[in-house]
Design an enzyme around this catalytic site. Structure first.
Site: not given
Ligand code: UD1
Length: 416
Positions: A22-23, A91, A115, A120, A303, A325, A395
């Site tokens: 999915k990701n 998201r 969420c 996030r 995850d 994370v 999902r």
């Molecule tokens: C992606 C995955 C999700 C997985 C996560 C971590 C997809 C669609 N989803 O989510 O399944 O759990 O990676 O492996 O690929 N953060 C900030 N600011 C930002 C962006 C992120 O502070 O602008 C923080 C987040 O709150 C979190 C950390 O960075 O604490 C990592 O998040 P991130 O890797 O961005 O997660 P996603 O990409 O949303």
């Protein structure tokens, strides 16, 4: 609303085939926005999140044909907006931001709300896009970005962000000049996206390391590409097999993406053997409790944290699970406790004291991976477990109850 009903106590045995990730599929589908003409994708999983991104792309004017392969044509983009209704259900809709600005010079994307697994934010996506020269405003709950042509830049991500890296990677492909992403995410899904972009004609090096270099090009061409197997789905079946003391061949997966989990399952007493195109997991007679700390790839994936916690509830001792994370990603603990689990939360740590057996109960899914952990708990619990709010699991897992049932579990979906 559908529910999943499980009568626990069966050992899982046999073979299960893993679906596409999915990701990886989500950013790859978003990357079609960078091209004109038909893109063809293989191994796109059949999931709610894929339907959601399909709706989002269709709303922009993208043509989509779903059959044995997934075909996408973004020649005629009519709109550059990702509306709140779609973004709030997923998201990852934010992934259209980078490609739209790069190709169309503008985008209006709803800010994802909070969420279940923490705040996030998307501040790092926005900051990086600004560093590529886009003007970005936040207005009425929307991110409004515009740029005549993005300009290459050196970007440092404060935190390793998966979709943030993917968004900016896509945007930088069409920027003028060279972009260097530092502290980039190294997840296999980022590498899969970079391969697809490379096949489109993008000039990218370093994907899979924490420094990615992108030399911008004027245009990209459509591709035929394949999505990698879902390492989280594979990991979920591996943990389930270990928990039930079963013996399962997990096919169509890439064990090299699962090193952190394999090491932990071995430590916990399971035997893991590579087989052609996958792994065989043989659960031990007892589960040894192990400590887990989630980290960006190649560390233990967040995850799979909830599923591993379900396993530790029936471990032989004490397990400390540290979530680094996401804040607030322990929503599943109170539901596991309703099944008898002994868990204490101390900030970002969960201390899990193994008990001999869980008891079936009525439980509620709070997010995607939390629902998987409750199904796993149900598989080993005494008696009947009824999981509601099944839409969370749909999902991200393709026909999970059918796959478990084919392995000998007593599990079925009841339509509301
Ligand atoms: C992606 C995955 C999700 C997985 C996560 C971590 C997809 C669609 N989803 O989510 O399944 O759990 O990676 O492996 O690929 N953060 C900030 N600011 C930002 C962006 C992120 O502070 O602008 C923080 C987040 O709150 C979190 C950390 O960075 O604490 C990592 O998040 P991130 O890797 O961005 O997660 P996603 O990409 O949303």
């Amino acid at each position: 609303m559908d529910k999943i009903v499980i009568a626990g106590g069966q050992r899982l045995c046999g073979e299960v085939a893993i679906s596409g990730a999915k990701n990886a599929a989500l950013p790859i589908l978003a990357s079609s926005l960078l091209t004109e003409g038909w893109n063809t994708y293989r191994n796109i999983p059949s999931l709610m999140d894929i339907k959601t991104i399909g709706k989002l792309l269709a709303n922009l004017g993208v043509e989509i044909e779903e059959g044995e392969t997934f075909r996408v044509n973004a020649s005629n983009i009519r709109k550059c907006e990702a509306p709140y209704d779609l973004v709030k259900t997923m998201r990852a809709s934010i992934l259209v931001l980078g490609p739209l600005v790069a190709r169309m010079g503008k985008a209006r994307v709803s800010l994802p709300g909070g969420c279940a697994i923490g705040a996030r934010p998307v501040n790092l996506h926005i900051k990086a896009l600004k560093e590529l020269g886009a003007e970005v405003d936040l207005k009425d709950g929307y991110i409004e970005a515009r740029a005549r042509r993005l300009k290459g830049a050196t970007i440092f991500f404060d935190i390793s962000t998966v979709t943030g890296t993917e968004n900016i990677l896509m945007a930088a492909c069409l920027a003028d000049g060279t972009t260097i992403l530092k502290n980039a995410a190294k997840e296999p899904e980022v590498v899969n996206l970079a391969q697809v972009l490379g096949a489109m004609g993008a000039r990218i090096s370093g994907a899979g390391t924490d420094v990615i270099r992108i030399d911008g090009v004027e245009r990209l061409r459509p591709v035929e590409a394949e999505v990698i197997p879902d390492r989280i789905e594979a990991g979920t079946f591996m943990i389930a097999t270990a928990m039930t003391g079963g013996d399962v061949r997990i096919t169509g997966c890439l064990p090299q993406h699962l090193d952190a989990l394999i090491a932990k399952l071995q430590e916990a007493g399971s035997e893991i053997t590579p087989i052609g195109g996958g792994v065989r997991v043989a659960g031990g007679s007892k589960i040894r409790s192990v400590d887990i700390k989630t980290l960006p790839y190649p560390g233990f994936p967040t995850d799979l944290q909830a599923q591993m916690m379900a396993m530790m509830t029936i471990g032989g001792g004490l397990s400390v699970i540290t979530e680094t994370v996401f804040e607030n990603r322990f929503m599943h603990t109170s539901e596991l406790m309703r099944m008898g689990a002994d868990i204490r939360i101390r900030g970002s740590r969960a201390i899990v004291k193994g008990i001999p057996v869980l008891r079936g109960a009525r439980v509620m899914a709070t997010d995607l991976r939390a629902s998987a952990s409750l199904i796993l708990a149900g598989l080993v619990a005494e008696g009947r477990t009824e999981l509601s709010r099944v839409y969370h699991i749909d999902r991200g897992y393709q026909e999970i109850e059918k796959k478990f049932s084919a392995l000998g579990a007593d599990i079925r979906r009841e339509k509301a």
